[in-house]
Design an enzyme around this catalytic site. Structure first.
Site, PDB file in Angstrom:
ATOM      1  CB  CYS A 247      22.250  31.386 -40.685  1.00 14.56           C
ATOM      2  SG  CYS A 247      21.703  30.947 -39.035  1.00 14.56           S
TER       3      CYS A 247
ATOM      4  CB  CYS B 149      22.575  27.894 -39.666  1.00 17.96           C
ATOM      5  SG  CYS B 149      21.045  28.846 -39.677  1.00 17.96           S
TER       6      CYS B 149
END
Length: 83
Positions: free
Chosen positions: A12, A15
């Site tokens: 991700c 993230c």
């Protein structure tokens, strides 16, 4: 006790963008408990919290959810929710 649950995954990109923001918050709030949850490794916990998108931040005070943020979030919004 205030806890910040950070739901993320290795793949991700958003993230990864949140990492420096979370580290700043960690320095500002030394008593804040920050738990990182890799949704690929702990899918049961992600399911329990109904995580549908990453990153997701969940703030709990005394085991009660008080705030939830999805995606890249401005540090000030997180700080405001913690205070």
């Amino acid at each position: 006790m205030t806890v910040l649950l950070k739901f993320e995954a290795d793949w991700c990109s958003p993230c990864k963008q949140m990492i420096p923001i979370i580290k700043e918050i960690e320095k500002e709030f030394p008593k804040l408990i920050i738990k990182t949850v890799d949704v690929d490794q702990d899918s049961d916990l992600a399911e329990k919290y109904g995580i549908m998108s990453l990153p997701t931040l969940v703030i709990e005070k005394d085991d009660v959810e008080t705030a939830r943020f999805v995606g890249i979030v401005d540090k000030n919004k997180i700080v405001e929710a913690i205070e």
